[in-house]
Write a protein that holds these residues in place. Sequence first.
Motif, PDB file in Angstrom:
ATOM      1  N   ASP A  43       0.824  -1.207   0.000  1.00 30.43           N
ATOM      2  CA  ASP A  43       0.000   0.000   0.000  1.00 30.43           C
ATOM      3  C   ASP A  43       0.857   1.256   0.000  1.00 30.43           C
ATOM      4  OD1 ASP A  43      -2.241  -1.581   0.031  1.00 30.43           O
ATOM      5  OD2 ASP A  43      -2.643  -1.329   2.173  1.00 30.43           O
ATOM      6  N   GLU A  44       1.936   1.248   0.783  1.00 28.85           N
ATOM      7  CA  GLU A  44       2.805   2.428   0.858  1.00 28.85           C
ATOM      8  C   GLU A  44       3.541   2.651  -0.461  1.00 28.85           C
ATOM      9  OE1 GLU A  44       2.838   4.737   2.947  1.00 28.85           O
ATOM     10  OE2 GLU A  44       1.617   3.817   4.501  1.00 28.85           O
ATOM     11  N   VAL A  45       3.956   1.581  -1.105  1.00 30.40           N
ATOM     12  CA  VAL A  45       4.608   1.704  -2.419  1.00 30.40           C
ATOM     13  C   VAL A  45       3.625   2.283  -3.434  1.00 30.40           C
ATOM     14  CG1 VAL A  45       5.509   0.402  -4.389  1.00 30.40           C
ATOM     15  CG2 VAL A  45       6.354  -0.081  -2.084  1.00 30.40           C
ATOM     16  N   LYS A  46       2.409   1.784  -3.426  1.00 29.35           N
ATOM     17  CA  LYS A  46       1.389   2.274  -4.362  1.00 29.35           C
ATOM     18  C   LYS A  46       1.092   3.752  -4.132  1.00 29.35           C
ATOM     19  CE  LYS A  46      -3.366   1.464  -5.898  1.00 29.35           C
ATOM     20  NZ  LYS A  46      -4.610   0.653  -5.679  1.00 29.35           N
ATOM     21  N   ARG A  47       0.902   4.143  -2.875  1.00 32.08           N
ATOM     22  CA  ARG A  47       0.604   5.537  -2.560  1.00 32.08           C
ATOM     23  C   ARG A  47       1.762   6.455  -2.938  1.00 32.08           C
ATOM     24  NH1 ARG A  47      -2.699   3.643   1.959  1.00 32.08           N
ATOM     25  NH2 ARG A  47      -0.833   3.334   3.240  1.00 32.08           N
ATOM     26  N   ALA A  48       2.983   6.015  -2.625  1.00 33.74           N
ATOM     27  CA  ALA A  48       4.161   6.838  -2.924  1.00 33.74           C
ATOM     28  C   ALA A  48       4.328   7.023  -4.426  1.00 33.74           C
ATOM     29  CB  ALA A  48       5.412   6.198  -2.329  1.00 33.74           C
TER      30      ALA A  48
END
Length: 261
Positions: free
Chosen positions: A77-82
Amino acid sequence: MITFNCCQIDLLKLFHGGFSTGHGFLREPNSIRSYAALACIAIQSNQNDQFGGQSINAFDYAMAEGVRKSFKRVIRDEVKRACEFCNVQAAGEIDFNVCTYSEGNNPVAVENLTQVVGSAELAEKIYKQACADVEEETHQAMEALIHNFNTLHSRAGAQVPFSSINYGMDTSTEGRLVIREVLNAIDAGLGNGETPIFPISVFQLKSGVNYNVDDPNYDLFRQACKVSAKRLFPNFVNIDAPYNLQYYKAGDYNSCVATIN
């Protein structure tokens, strides 16, 4: 008309592949929140089929598996958001063999994320945020577990299920996080600060694991002592006692003596 008195529940064995309560089948949990919730369901469901106490024999090992699953989700999720925020196209896959939760810096994980997002600075921020996310999720899961154990109805109806959890032996970063946060939840108490009576908490002591100053979980033993001085729990069981030690096998959580009180 025949029922059991006391028993211990191996959550890892129970959760793998899911389990039935007799009223419905539950899928295998996929997050630390679900692991904690199903631990309570297992205790309550079993209480309706027996009398006497119940113990979870390797609570930290079981919940650590839930932390690992949650970390995989939050890092994705953090990779996608970033990538969406920075307008970056992700390249490659996250290697979960090296990109795991850590209490501190994890250069190998950051290096892997750098290959995915193309920036070491961004990769480090992603990793730190993912670790913070799973720490908060574990904190909330353990707090909910303590509150649930003190509000569930037993078959008798006049009290909550007599429950116990045993922990302290898992030295993985995920297991240590679970131990730390369940101790924090016991320390904080219930809604008005009351001492939680259940689950009875049992900290397993073992030289080489948590008993000596240079042992990996010694800091958690010290934390357990502080919480016990304030809340009366956890209790302690000595794995090195001659009678207990004869059954101990390093790396086998089922060989660690676990108790109900």
